[in-house]
Design an enzyme around this catalytic site. Sequence first.
Site, PDB file in Angstrom:
ATOM      1  N   GLN A  88      41.644  55.008 -10.564  1.00 42.36           N
ATOM      2  CA  GLN A  88      41.546  55.862  -9.379  1.00 42.36           C
ATOM      3  C   GLN A  88      41.343  54.974  -8.154  1.00 42.36           C
ATOM      4  OE1 GLN A  88      38.961  59.642 -10.352  1.00 42.36           O
ATOM      5  NE2 GLN A  88      38.185  57.903 -11.514  1.00 42.36           N
ATOM      6  N   HIS A 106      45.885  57.070  -7.659  1.00 43.39           N
ATOM      7  CA  HIS A 106      45.552  57.537  -6.308  1.00 43.39           C
ATOM      8  C   HIS A 106      46.131  56.643  -5.228  1.00 43.39           C
ATOM      9  CE1 HIS A 106      41.822  59.942  -7.887  1.00 43.39           C
ATOM     10  NE2 HIS A 106      42.975  60.502  -8.212  1.00 43.39           N
ATOM     11  N   CYS A 114      56.235  56.402   3.755  1.00 40.61           N
ATOM     12  CA  CYS A 114      56.836  57.116   4.898  1.00 40.61           C
ATOM     13  C   CYS A 114      56.687  58.621   4.662  1.00 40.61           C
ATOM     14  CB  CYS A 114      58.327  56.765   5.020  1.00 40.61           C
ATOM     15  SG  CYS A 114      59.144  57.687   6.351  1.00 40.61           S
ATOM     16  N   CYS A 117      60.444  60.240   4.685  1.00 40.13           N
ATOM     17  CA  CYS A 117      61.464  60.127   3.605  1.00 40.13           C
ATOM     18  C   CYS A 117      60.870  59.741   2.266  1.00 40.13           C
ATOM     19  CB  CYS A 117      62.526  59.103   4.026  1.00 40.13           C
ATOM     20  SG  CYS A 117      61.963  57.374   3.944  1.00 40.13           S
ATOM     21  N   THR A 173      33.218  55.883 -13.173  1.00 38.43           N
ATOM     22  CA  THR A 173      33.633  57.041 -12.389  1.00 38.43           C
ATOM     23  C   THR A 173      32.640  58.186 -12.591  1.00 38.43           C
ATOM     24  OG1 THR A 173      35.435  58.617 -11.909  1.00 38.43           O
ATOM     25  CG2 THR A 173      35.213  57.863 -14.191  1.00 38.43           C
ATOM     26  N   ALA A 216      28.505  47.595 -14.803  1.00 34.62           N
ATOM     27  CA  ALA A 216      29.784  47.303 -15.478  1.00 34.62           C
ATOM     28  C   ALA A 216      29.911  45.829 -15.857  1.00 34.62           C
ATOM     29  CB  ALA A 216      30.942  47.709 -14.565  1.00 34.62           C
TER      30      ALA A 216
HETATM   31  C1  BV8 Z   1      45.522  67.396  -7.133  1.00 35.14           C
HETATM   32  C2  BV8 Z   1      41.777  58.889  -1.942  1.00 35.14           C
HETATM   33  C3  BV8 Z   1      47.147  69.047  -7.461  1.00 35.14           C
HETATM   34  C4  BV8 Z   1      41.898  57.476  -2.301  1.00 35.14           C
HETATM   35  C5  BV8 Z   1      40.783  60.384  -3.486  1.00 35.14           C
HETATM   36  C6  BV8 Z   1      41.133  71.125 -10.808  1.00 35.14           C
HETATM   37  C7  BV8 Z   1      42.363  70.611 -11.228  1.00 35.14           C
HETATM   38  C8  BV8 Z   1      43.174  69.891 -10.353  1.00 35.14           C
HETATM   39  C9  BV8 Z   1      42.744  69.656  -9.040  1.00 35.14           C
HETATM   40  C10 BV8 Z   1      41.528  70.159  -8.620  1.00 35.14           C
HETATM   41  C11 BV8 Z   1      40.731  70.876  -9.493  1.00 35.14           C
HETATM   42  N1  BV8 Z   1      39.619  71.244  -8.805  1.00 35.14           N
HETATM   43  C12 BV8 Z   1      39.697  70.757  -7.550  1.00 35.14           C
HETATM   44  C13 BV8 Z   1      40.843  70.110  -7.398  1.00 35.14           C
HETATM   45  C14 BV8 Z   1      41.291  69.447  -6.175  1.00 35.14           C
HETATM   46  C15 BV8 Z   1      40.817  68.014  -6.056  1.00 35.14           C
HETATM   47  C16 BV8 Z   1      39.483  67.737  -6.680  1.00 35.14           C
HETATM   48  O1  BV8 Z   1      39.389  67.262  -7.796  1.00 35.14           O
HETATM   49  N2  BV8 Z   1      38.435  68.008  -5.922  1.00 35.14           N
HETATM   50  C17 BV8 Z   1      37.096  67.715  -6.394  1.00 35.14           C
HETATM   51  C18 BV8 Z   1      36.276  67.135  -5.265  1.00 35.14           C
HETATM   52  C19 BV8 Z   1      36.524  68.973  -6.977  1.00 35.14           C
HETATM   53  N3  BV8 Z   1      41.807  67.135  -6.643  1.00 35.14           N
HETATM   54  C20 BV8 Z   1      42.870  66.782  -5.903  1.00 35.14           C
HETATM   55  O2  BV8 Z   1      43.092  67.230  -4.775  1.00 35.14           O
HETATM   56  C21 BV8 Z   1      43.855  65.812  -6.521  1.00 35.14           C
HETATM   57  N4  BV8 Z   1      45.157  66.368  -6.385  1.00 35.14           N
HETATM   58  O3  BV8 Z   1      44.839  67.877  -7.974  1.00 35.14           O
HETATM   59  O4  BV8 Z   1      46.756  67.859  -6.799  1.00 35.14           O
HETATM   60  C22 BV8 Z   1      48.558  69.275  -7.162  1.00 35.14           C
HETATM   61  C23 BV8 Z   1      49.315  69.908  -8.111  1.00 35.14           C
HETATM   62  C24 BV8 Z   1      50.634  70.118  -7.848  1.00 35.14           C
HETATM   63  C25 BV8 Z   1      51.193  69.700  -6.652  1.00 35.14           C
HETATM   64  C26 BV8 Z   1      50.424  69.052  -5.703  1.00 35.14           C
HETATM   65  C27 BV8 Z   1      49.084  68.838  -5.948  1.00 35.14           C
HETATM   66  C28 BV8 Z   1      43.903  64.480  -5.768  1.00 35.14           C
HETATM   67  C29 BV8 Z   1      42.705  63.674  -6.069  1.00 35.14           C
HETATM   68  C30 BV8 Z   1      42.781  62.312  -5.351  1.00 35.14           C
HETATM   69  C31 BV8 Z   1      41.999  62.396  -4.097  1.00 35.14           C
HETATM   70  N5  BV8 Z   1      41.876  61.074  -3.485  1.00 35.14           N
HETATM   71  N6  BV8 Z   1      40.627  59.373  -2.669  1.00 35.14           N
HETATM   72  C32 BV8 Z   1      40.843  56.717  -1.586  1.00 35.14           C
HETATM   73  O5  BV8 Z   1      40.609  56.943  -0.402  1.00 35.14           O
HETATM   74  O6  BV8 Z   1      40.263  55.857  -2.248  1.00 35.14           O
HETATM   75  S1  BV8 Z   1      39.516  60.789  -4.515  1.00 35.14           S
HETATM   76  C33 BV8 Z   1      38.317  59.574  -4.528  1.00 35.14           C
HETATM   77  O7  BV8 Z   1      37.399  59.965  -5.552  1.00 35.14           O
HETATM   78  C34 BV8 Z   1      38.806  58.207  -4.941  1.00 35.14           C
HETATM   79  O8  BV8 Z   1      40.165  58.174  -5.337  1.00 35.14           O
HETATM   80  C35 BV8 Z   1      37.942  57.884  -6.136  1.00 35.14           C
HETATM   81  O9  BV8 Z   1      38.536  57.045  -6.987  1.00 35.14           O
HETATM   82  C36 BV8 Z   1      37.768  59.237  -6.686  1.00 35.14           C
HETATM   83  C37 BV8 Z   1      36.753  59.402  -7.756  1.00 35.14           C
HETATM   84  O10 BV8 Z   1      35.534  58.805  -7.326  1.00 35.14           O
HETATM   85  P1  BV8 Z   1      34.879  57.726  -8.303  1.00 35.14           P
HETATM   86  O11 BV8 Z   1      35.859  56.625  -8.491  1.00 35.14           O
HETATM   87  O12 BV8 Z   1      34.361  58.406  -9.513  1.00 35.14           O
HETATM   88  O13 BV8 Z   1      33.701  57.167  -7.404  1.00 35.14           O
HETATM   89  P2  BV8 Z   1      32.258  57.816  -7.231  1.00 35.14           P
HETATM   90  O14 BV8 Z   1      31.610  57.122  -6.083  1.00 35.14           O
HETATM   91  O15 BV8 Z   1      32.369  59.312  -7.236  1.00 35.14           O
HETATM   92  O16 BV8 Z   1      31.487  57.424  -8.591  1.00 35.14           O
HETATM   93  C38 BV8 Z   1      31.228  56.063  -8.882  1.00 35.14           C
HETATM   94  C39 BV8 Z   1      30.634  56.018 -10.280  1.00 35.14           C
HETATM   95  O17 BV8 Z   1      30.394  54.654 -10.607  1.00 35.14           O
HETATM   96  C40 BV8 Z   1      29.293  56.741 -10.390  1.00 35.14           C
HETATM   97  O18 BV8 Z   1      29.276  57.507 -11.580  1.00 35.14           O
HETATM   98  C41 BV8 Z   1      28.270  55.600 -10.474  1.00 35.14           C
HETATM   99  O19 BV8 Z   1      27.185  55.934 -11.331  1.00 35.14           O
HETATM  100  C42 BV8 Z   1      29.085  54.498 -11.110  1.00 35.14           C
HETATM  101  N7  BV8 Z   1      28.648  53.151 -10.737  1.00 35.14           N
HETATM  102  C43 BV8 Z   1      28.178  52.732  -9.529  1.00 35.14           C
HETATM  103  N8  BV8 Z   1      27.892  51.404  -9.604  1.00 35.14           N
HETATM  104  C44 BV8 Z   1      28.213  50.995 -10.870  1.00 35.14           C
HETATM  105  C45 BV8 Z   1      28.696  52.098 -11.585  1.00 35.14           C
HETATM  106  N9  BV8 Z   1      29.081  52.021 -12.877  1.00 35.14           N
HETATM  107  C46 BV8 Z   1      28.998  50.802 -13.465  1.00 35.14           C
HETATM  108  N10 BV8 Z   1      28.554  49.692 -12.834  1.00 35.14           N
HETATM  109  C47 BV8 Z   1      28.143  49.757 -11.551  1.00 35.14           C
HETATM  110  N11 BV8 Z   1      27.690  48.634 -10.939  1.00 35.14           N
END
Ligand code: BV8
Length: 225
Positions: A88, A106, A114, A117, A173, A216
């Site tokens: 991700q 992602h 673009c 296009c 994640t 990690a």
């Molecule tokens: C889509 C942009 C459909 C990139 C991001 C049900 C089904 C399908 C979709 C949905 C659904 N319900 C809701 C949705 C819509 C939505 C969604 O999921 N919303 C959520 C908030 C409820 N999903 C979407 O919109 C997706 N698209 O479903 O399209 C569709 C179908 C047909 C036609 C068209 C469309 C698109 C999702 C992508 C969004 N883009 N970001 C960027 O800017 O980077 S999401 C963003 O969150 C990033 O991509 C990131 O990767 C992602 C997940 O976050 P994590 O990586 O988990 O990071 P986080 O900080 O949350 O957690 C870190 C973890 O690491 C923690 O657990 C922590 O404990 C741990 N950690 C920390 N330090 C350490 C560690 N672990 C180990 N060692 C360490 N040192």
Amino acid sequence: MAKIVILTGAGISAESGIRTFRASDGLWEEHHVEDVATPEGFARDPDLVLRFYNERRAAAAAAEPNAAHRALAALESDGRHEVLIVTQNVDDLHERGGSRNVIHMHGTLTGALCAACGHRWPSPAVMARGDCCPACGATAERPDIVWFGEMPYQMEEIWTALRAADLFVSIGTSGNVYPAAGFVADARHAGIATLELNLEPSAGSAYFDHALHGPATRIVPAWVA
Ligand code: BV8
């Protein structure tokens, strides 16, 4: 060879100094998601969104892969495992850590897209409004990032690999964002073994057969060894 599909999130890059999204000092703390990670937010304020991604490009370029990235690369090249990393993350630390079989579902910070296009090309280090698409000439360049409401990349390829896997591993994640957060349920439903490697239990931790919790750079090399 054992087939392993590994989903990674921001946590695997945290110890390389790249901020995660939902931690207390996370990226989203300073920005509302809908302002910087949606097509509507980009249409509303392209300069804010370009600033957000330009900052992250600079941070990723200054970061180095860590022991977790390198351990996954070693697993891929040990001759006993067929490894696919589905990340991700939009940084390139898996590739710089030696992994070759990586899908950025992602998008990537090093890519431009673009909006007119659909052409994708290597992004300039600093993206500015008004840059032209090399394919169609439109001034519709945007970060090649999958925003909320947009379809993640290579989903068919990911689901095919998931169904054929012997093991599904989730690393770093929070399990908040779909469809990635649903992969563990898909794997479990298909009778595939599941393992979570994370700092703490994620939102989907109940679906995992096994889990190791900790940083990690400690738990991923320990698991790979
Ligand atoms: C889509 C942009 C459909 C990139 C991001 C049900 C089904 C399908 C979709 C949905 C659904 N319900 C809701 C949705 C819509 C939505 C969604 O999921 N919303 C959520 C908030 C409820 N999903 C979407 O919109 C997706 N698209 O479903 O399209 C569709 C179908 C047909 C036609 C068209 C469309 C698109 C999702 C992508 C969004 N883009 N970001 C960027 O800017 O980077 S999401 C963003 O969150 C990033 O991509 C990131 O990767 C992602 C997940 O976050 P994590 O990586 O988990 O990071 P986080 O900080 O949350 O957690 C870190 C973890 O690491 C923690 O657990 C922590 O404990 C741990 N950690 C920390 N330090 C350490 C560690 N672990 C180990 N060692 C360490 N040192």
